[in-house]
Design a protein around this motif. Structure first.
Motif, short mmCIF file in Angstrom:
data_model
loop_
_atom_site.label_atom_id
_atom_site.label_comp_id
_atom_site.label_asym_id
_atom_site.label_seq_id
_atom_site.Cartn_x
_atom_site.Cartn_y
_atom_site.Cartn_z
N TYR A 194 23.56 25.10 12.39
CA TYR A 194 23.19 26.15 13.34
C TYR A 194 24.06 26.10 14.58
CZ TYR A 194 20.43 22.58 15.88
OH TYR A 194 20.02 21.46 16.57
N ASN A 195 24.57 24.92 14.94
CA ASN A 195 25.44 24.78 16.10
C ASN A 195 26.81 25.41 15.82
OD1 ASN A 195 27.02 22.41 18.10
ND2 ASN A 195 25.26 23.55 18.84
N TRP A 196 27.29 25.22 14.61
CA TRP A 196 28.54 25.86 14.20
C TRP A 196 28.38 27.38 14.15
CZ3 TRP A 196 33.42 23.93 13.15
CH2 TRP A 196 33.55 22.54 13.20
N THR A 197 27.25 27.83 13.66
CA THR A 197 27.00 29.27 13.57
C THR A 197 26.98 29.90 14.96
OG1 THR A 197 25.71 28.97 11.55
CG2 THR A 197 25.37 31.01 12.76
N GLU A 198 26.42 29.19 15.91
CA GLU A 198 26.29 29.74 17.27
C GLU A 198 27.62 29.75 18.02
OE1 GLU A 198 23.60 29.11 21.35
OE2 GLU A 198 23.36 27.76 19.64
N PHE A 199 28.41 28.71 17.86
CA PHE A 199 29.59 28.56 18.73
C PHE A 199 30.93 28.63 18.00
CE2 PHE A 199 26.21 26.26 21.07
CZ PHE A 199 26.21 27.03 22.23
N GLY A 200 30.94 28.34 16.70
CA GLY A 200 32.20 28.29 15.99
C GLY A 200 32.66 29.66 15.52
N THR A 201 33.96 29.76 15.21
CA THR A 201 34.44 30.97 14.57
C THR A 201 34.06 30.95 13.11
OG1 THR A 201 36.58 30.01 13.94
CG2 THR A 201 36.43 31.03 16.14
N LYS A 202 34.00 32.10 12.50
CA LYS A 202 33.66 32.17 11.09
C LYS A 202 34.69 31.40 10.27
CE LYS A 202 32.60 35.40 7.33
NZ LYS A 202 33.45 34.67 6.35
N GLU A 203 35.94 31.52 10.66
CA GLU A 203 37.00 30.85 9.91
C GLU A 203 36.85 29.34 9.96
OE1 GLU A 203 38.01 34.91 10.85
OE2 GLU A 203 37.47 33.23 12.17
N SER A 204 36.57 28.81 11.13
CA SER A 204 36.46 27.35 11.25
C SER A 204 35.22 26.84 10.53
CB SER A 204 36.45 26.92 12.72
OG SER A 204 35.31 27.40 13.40
N PHE A 205 34.13 27.59 10.59
CA PHE A 205 32.91 27.16 9.91
C PHE A 205 33.08 27.24 8.39
CE2 PHE A 205 28.12 28.02 9.19
CZ PHE A 205 27.90 26.68 8.93
N ASP A 206 33.70 28.31 7.93
CA ASP A 206 33.94 28.43 6.48
C ASP A 206 34.82 27.29 5.99
OD1 ASP A 206 32.41 30.69 6.34
OD2 ASP A 206 34.09 32.10 6.30
N LYS A 207 35.83 26.94 6.77
CA LYS A 207 36.71 25.84 6.39
C LYS A 207 35.95 24.52 6.36
CE LYS A 207 41.09 23.59 7.59
NZ LYS A 207 40.55 22.23 7.65
N LEU A 208 35.10 24.30 7.38
CA LEU A 208 34.31 23.08 7.40
C LEU A 208 33.43 22.99 6.16
CD1 LEU A 208 32.95 20.60 8.87
CD2 LEU A 208 31.23 22.25 9.62
N LYS A 209 32.74 24.08 5.82
CA LYS A 209 31.84 24.05 4.68
C LYS A 209 32.59 23.77 3.38
CE LYS A 209 29.91 28.03 5.72
NZ LYS A 209 29.02 29.23 5.64
N ALA A 210 33.76 24.37 3.25
CA ALA A 210 34.56 24.13 2.04
C ALA A 210 35.02 22.68 1.97
CB ALA A 210 35.74 25.08 2.00
N ASP A 211 35.51 22.16 3.10
CA ASP A 211 35.98 20.77 3.14
C ASP A 211 34.83 19.80 2.87
OD1 ASP A 211 38.48 21.69 3.71
OD2 ASP A 211 38.42 21.20 5.86
N ARG A 212 33.67 20.10 3.45
CA ARG A 212 32.51 19.21 3.27
C ARG A 212 32.02 19.22 1.83
NH1 ARG A 212 27.77 20.47 7.27
NH2 ARG A 212 27.68 22.36 5.99
N ALA A 213 32.01 20.40 1.22
CA ALA A 213 31.58 20.48 -0.17
C ALA A 213 32.52 19.69 -1.08
CB ALA A 213 31.53 21.94 -0.61
N ALA A 214 33.83 19.82 -0.84
CA ALA A 214 34.80 19.07 -1.65
C ALA A 214 34.66 17.58 -1.43
CB ALA A 214 36.21 19.53 -1.30
N GLN A 215 34.44 17.19 -0.18
CA GLN A 215 34.29 15.77 0.14
C GLN A 215 33.01 15.21 -0.48
OE1 GLN A 215 34.79 15.09 4.34
NE2 GLN A 215 34.07 12.98 4.24
N THR A 216 31.94 16.00 -0.44
CA THR A 216 30.67 15.56 -1.03
C THR A 216 30.81 15.38 -2.54
OG1 THR A 216 29.42 16.70 0.71
CG2 THR A 216 28.24 16.16 -1.32
#
Length: 528
Positions: A176-198
Motif C-alpha cells: 500500500y505504501n508503494w501504491t500511494e507514493f511509487g510510480t506505476k512503473e517502479s511498483f510493477d518492476k518491484l512486483k515482477a522482481d519479487r515474484a521471480a526472486q520468490t
C-alpha cells in the motif's frame, strides 16, 4: 444490516420456496426492532457506561502476556479467568482435555559483533531449545543447489555456522505504501522482481529435497550453530512468529530490516558474526484445558447458547488481537449478561478454548466430550479475527439461519447492526476458528467476523500483536452485540433448525460437495 442473501441453483425446490419467503420474515423482524426492550437497553447501557474491557486487557496482556499452549502463562491466564468469573458471580470450571509439550520462554539476546556491534531485533521461535550460554558464530546463506545430492555434499559446510534460510526481501515497504507514493512503473518492476526472486528461493529450498519443516532439522544434524529465519508479514517492521523444529540448537527470527543487513554483508563476503543467547525451559507434559463458564437456564436448562473464543495464542507479541480481543469480548458479554439477565431461559455457556492455534484442539475436544451439549445447542457465537467491529455474519450452510439470526439481530442497536453484512444460507466453514468444530457435527455455530484493521499483515501471529493495537470502541460494540444475540437466542421460543443446504457439485470430481467432516482433537501434542 446489509443483506447479501444468495440462492444456490443446487437447492431443492422446496428449499428455494422457503428461502424466497425469508425476506418477509426479515421485514417483520426489522419492524419489531422499534419495540423497546428494557433488557436490550440495559445491556447497551452497561456495556457502554461500565465497560471493564480496559481493565481486563491490562491484566491479561500486560500482566500475563501471550498464552502459548503448554506455557506457564497459559496456565496463569486460566486461573485468572476463573477468578474473574468468580468475581462476576459466574460459575466457571477448568476442563482438562489432554496435555502438551511444556515450554517456558526465557531471555533472548541477538547481537551482531562483527564487522560492527549492533543489537538485532529478533525473537526465538516457540519451543526453540534452550541455550546454557551464548554462542558466537559466522552467518552463511543457504546456497543454490542443482539437486539434493549437491545439498548433501555441501551440508558439512553448515557446521558451526548460523544458517540463514529465508529469502532477502527486496523491500520492507508494504504494497500500500508503494501504491500511494511509487510510480506505476517502479511498483510493477518491484512486483515482477519479487515474484521471480520468490520463485527462485522456493526452488532453492525444494532442490535440497527437503521442506521448510525438515530443512532446519537436517542443518541441526549437520552441526549448524543455529537457524536464522525472517518470516516477513508484508507490513512495516512485522514478522510472523511460529514454532521451531530444531531440538538442540536455537531457531530465531530476525526482523526484515536487520536480516537484510546481515544477508547483504554475508552475500558480499564480509563474514559477519552474531552472538545469540536464547534461554528457555522444557517443562515436560503439562495439562491442556478449556475454561467453561456457565449461567444456568431457568426454563430450559438442558438447552444451550454458547459464547466462544480461543484463549491461547502464539507468543511473538502479547496475543492481543489473536485472540485476546475475542476473549475479552466474551468475558465482557458474560459479565453484562450475568448482571442484566441473570435468569436466562436457556443455559448460557462460554468456551475459552486451548490450543486453537495447533488445530482447533480445545473446541474439538469439547465437541467430543460433551455430545449432550452439542445435541441441544441453540446457537454458538465465535469471534476470532482481530479487534475490529463485527461486519459479517454468515449462515454456515444452515438452511433456516436467515430466519432466526435476522430476528435476533433486529434487536441490536442500528449503529451496530447497520455495520453488518449477512450472507444466508452461506457455506459451512471447514476450519479457520472454533465455530467450525461445531459446524462439522451439524451444530449451529456462527462466526462474528470483524473488519480488518490490517489484521493479516500487522497482528495475526506477529511480533506486533500487542495491547496498543486494540480498538476499544469496536471491542465494546462487539461485546454488546454478543450479549444481545445471546439474550435473544435464549428467549426465542423456538429451537433453531439444523436443516442444511444442498451443497453444489464439485466441478473437479463431479460429486456433490461434502459437509466438513469432524476432526478429532490432538490430545498429546508438541512432542513430535
Amino acid at each position: 444490516m446489509k443483506n447479501t442473501h444468495t440462492l444456490s441453483r443446487f437447492l431443492r425446490a422446496k428449499n428455494i420456496a422457503i428461502l424466497l419467503a425469508v425476506p418477509v420474515l426479515f421485514v417483520a423482524g426489522t419492524a419489531s426492532a422499534q419495540i423497546k426492550d428494557p433488557i436490550v437497553d440495559n445491556i447497551v447501557k452497561e456495556g457502554t457506561d461500565n465497560s471493564q474491557l480496559v481493565t481486563l486487557a491490562h491484566q491479561l496482556f500486560d500482566g500475563i502476556g501471550p498464552r502459548l499452549v503448554g506455557t506457564p502463562q497459559m496456565e496463569q491466564a486460566g486461573q485468572w479467568a476463573l477468578q474473574k468469573y468468580k468475581e462476576y458471580g459466574i460459575t466457571a470450571r477448568y476442563e482438562k482435555w489432554g496435555d502438551w509439550r511444556g515450554w517456558e520462554r526465557g531471555i533472548s539476546h541477538i547481537d551482531m559483533v562483527t564487522p560492527r556491534v549492533k543489537s538485532l531485533e529478533g525473537t526465538q521461535l516457540a519451543w526453540s531449545p534452550g541455550m546454557k550460554k551464548a554462542v558466537t558464530a559466522e552467518t552463511i546463506i543457504l546456497p543454490e543447489f542443482a539437486d539434493s545430492i549437491a545439498f548433501q555434499k555441501w551440508l558439512p559446510a553448515a557446521k558451526g555456522k548460523f544458517v540463514m534460510i529465508s529469502m532477502n526481501q527486496p523491500t520492507g515497504r508494504p504494497d500500500y505504501n508503494w501504491t500511494e507514493f511509487g510510480t506505476k512503473e517502479s511498483f510493477d518492476k518491484l512486483k515482477a522482481d519479487r515474484a521471480a526472486q520468490t520463485d527462485a528461493w522456493r526452488k532453492r529450498i525444494s532442490n535440497t529435497g527437503l521442506t521448510a519443516r525438515t530443512l532446519p532439522v537436517a542443518l541441526e544434524k549437520a552441526g549448524a550453530a543455529g537457524i536464522i529465519t525472517s518470516n516477513w508479514s508484508a507490513g512495516f517492521g512485522v514478522d510472523k512468529i511460529f514454532g521451531a523444529y530444531t531440538k538442540k540448537v536455537p531457531t530465531v527470527d530476525i526482523a526484515l530490516e536487520d536480516y537484510g543487513m546481515l544477508y547483504r554483508l554475508t552475500e558480499k563476503g564480509e563474514k559477519p558474526t552474531i552472538k545469540i543467547l536464547a534461554e528457555s525451559k522444557e517443562l515436560g507434559a503439562v495439562p491442556t484445558f478449556n475454561i467453561i463458564g456457565e449461567i444456568k437456564g431457568s426454563e430450559k436448562p438442558d438447552e444451550y447458547v454458547m459464547l466462544s473464543a480461543h484463549f491461547d495464542s502464539w507468543d511473538g507479541g502479547q496475543g492481543a488481537t489473536d485472540n485476546g480481543t475475542g476473549t475479552l469480548t466474551m468475558m465482557e458479554a458474560m459479565r453484562i449478561l450475568k448482571k442484566i439477565y441473570p435468569n436466562p431461559k436457556r443455559t448460557i455457556l462460554v468456551g475459552h478454548w486451548g490450543s486453537e492455534e495447533q488445530g482447533l484442539n480445545g473446541s474439538r475436544a469439547f465437541v467430543e466430550d460433551h455430545p449432550e451439549i452439542v445435541a441441544n445447542l441453540q446457537a454458538l457465537f465465535n469471534q476470532d479475527n482481530g479487534t475490529g467491529r463485527v461486519v459479517n455474519i454468515a449462515g454456515q450452510g444452515f438452511l433456516n439461519s436467515y430466519d432466526y439470526i435476522t430476528r435476533w439481530l433486529s434487536k441490536v442497536p442500528a449503529g451496530i447492526r447497520d455495520q453488518i453484512t449477512t450472507n444466508f444460507p452461506g457455506a459451512p466453514g471447514g476450519g479457520g476458528s472454533d465455530f467450525a468444530s461445531f459446524v462439522a457435527v451439524g451444530a449451529p455455530g456462527f462466526s462474528l467476523s470483524s473488519n480488518s484493521w490490517s489484521y493479516g499483515n500487522y497482528t495475526w501471529h506477529t511480533n506486533r500483536d500487542t495491547y496498543d493495537k486494540i480498538v476499544f470502541d469496536d471491542v465494546r460494540n462487539n461485546a454488546i452485540l454478543t450479549a444481545i444475540l445471546v439474550y435473544m437466542a435464549c428467549e426465542d421460543p423456538a429451537k433453531t433448525s439444523r436443516d442444511r443446504i444442498v451443497l453444489p457439485i464439485n466441478t473437479k470430481t463431479g460429486e456433490p460437495t461434502k459437509w466438513p467432516a469432524q476432526v478429532k482433537a490432538n490430545r498429546h501434542g508438541g512432542f513430535e
